[in-house]
Write a protein that holds these residues in place. Sequence first.
Motif, PDB file in Angstrom:
ATOM      1  N   ARG A   1      54.511  24.515 -55.652  1.00 32.96           N
ATOM      2  CA  ARG A   1      55.198  25.263 -54.695  1.00 32.96           C
ATOM      3  C   ARG A   1      56.728  25.654 -55.068  1.00 32.96           C
TER       4      ARG A   1
ATOM      5  N   PRO B   1      60.338  26.328 -60.768  1.00 33.43           N
ATOM      6  CA  PRO B   1      60.721  27.720 -61.010  1.00 33.43           C
ATOM      7  C   PRO B   1      59.891  28.019 -62.132  1.00 33.43           C
TER       8      PRO B   1
ATOM      9  N   THR C   1      51.931  32.792 -57.247  1.00 30.88           N
ATOM     10  CA  THR C   1      52.327  32.251 -56.057  1.00 30.88           C
ATOM     11  C   THR C   1      53.203  33.501 -55.225  1.00 30.88           C
TER      12      THR C   1
ATOM     13  N   ALA D   1      56.131  34.708 -53.104  1.00 30.38           N
ATOM     14  CA  ALA D   1      57.357  34.083 -52.569  1.00 30.38           C
ATOM     15  C   ALA D   1      58.283  35.146 -52.515  1.00 30.38           C
TER      16      ALA D   1
ATOM     17  N   THR E   1      61.498  36.494 -53.284  1.00 31.98           N
ATOM     18  CA  THR E   1      62.651  35.994 -54.472  1.00 31.98           C
ATOM     19  C   THR E   1      63.829  35.919 -53.956  1.00 31.98           C
TER      20      THR E   1
ATOM     21  N   ILE F   1      55.775  29.549 -51.240  1.00 32.12           N
ATOM     22  CA  ILE F   1      54.544  30.172 -51.685  1.00 32.12           C
ATOM     23  C   ILE F   1      53.961  30.585 -50.335  1.00 32.12           C
TER      24      ILE F   1
ATOM     25  N   LYS G   1      55.190  31.982 -61.108  1.00 34.63           N
ATOM     26  CA  LYS G   1      56.160  32.391 -60.117  1.00 34.63           C
ATOM     27  C   LYS G   1      56.606  33.922 -60.396  1.00 34.63           C
TER      28      LYS G   1
ATOM     29  N   PHE H   1      62.389  34.111 -58.411  1.00 31.61           N
ATOM     30  CA  PHE H   1      62.170  32.854 -57.704  1.00 31.61           C
ATOM     31  C   PHE H   1      63.301  31.890 -58.091  1.00 31.61           C
TER      32      PHE H   1
ATOM     33  N   SER I   1      63.993  28.057 -57.007  1.00 27.11           N
ATOM     34  CA  SER I   1      63.653  26.669 -56.246  1.00 27.11           C
ATOM     35  C   SER I   1      64.810  26.241 -55.355  1.00 27.11           C
TER      36      SER I   1
END
Length: 326
Positions: free
Chosen positions: A133, A136, A286, A288, A290, A297, A316, A320, A322
């Motif tokens: 999840r 990065p 995944t 997400a 950004t 996720i 990713k 992305f 983290s």
Amino acid sequence: MKRFKNILYVAQSSVPQSDAIVRAVSFAKSNQAGLTVVEVVPEWILSAGGLPGAPSVDDLRDRLVTNRSEELESLVESAGGGSDVEIQILFGTPFLEVIRAVLRDGYDLVMKAAENPNWSERLFGSDDMHLLRKCPCPVWMMRADEKTNYSNIMAAVDFDPPDGGHVAESDAKNRSLNEQIVSLGASISLSDFAQLHIVHAWDAPETGFASMWTDDPEVAEVKMLEAERARHHAGMEALTHQLRQQVGEESYQYLSPRVQLPKGAARTVVPEQARAIGADLVIMGTVARTGIRGLIIGNTAEAILDQLPCSVLAVKPDGFVSPVGE
């Protein structure tokens, strides 16, 4: 082709990992990449330090570092690694320290043997899911009984091309993610002499409402399904054309990727396809938002990960961020 330069292998003493670390050493060599092997010792273990009859906290830490380093050095040597493989022992929460190491030292790939919690059919345990999840960089989770060479590799891509089959400019991040997934699939397939499967799940739930605007809903539904499938097929054609240009005609002909367009919800059909083709590795993105910490996720990606029976390489999207800070 995607090449990694700085790989981090995460060791975990509670998990069988001899096969996984062989893969990590071999993959680092084929990429001419640096390899670091890290083990994170939970901080609570140090709480025994200073108790009556026990060594001090500092002494206990030193002993743990020495003991674990020696074991990892032996493991690396057995896997065919040399003195150029760096060994690190860290203390703290495992997934947090791994992500902080990635942020601090610029690792571009994390490899790890999956925890396999044994209490269900799920392959991935808690720390694994946190890494999938929140890390990065791409994360390669391997089964404990990892194969030296894969036979079938599945690159699962997701896109929604507009009419004409061209990916819209506004979908540049998703296009870049798909290209990275396919590139990684091609690279590993070529090195392992494996069959590459490029899979894209599509659906057309709106066809169920055709009766609301036509006197012949069956014919309308068939036409809508044919048009929708053609749209997604064109999108896949554009993606494989990009791969052909990237690897060259000779390598592309050698790869001969098998393109599959199963109809249905991705959370259902992607795991089904992985089982049907006997996938050894699924490469997937995944989803997400950004640039926003904490939005990690997508529900679809998580549902797929929960069902996969094989190793996974999770990628990713560009940009992305983290939620874990250095």
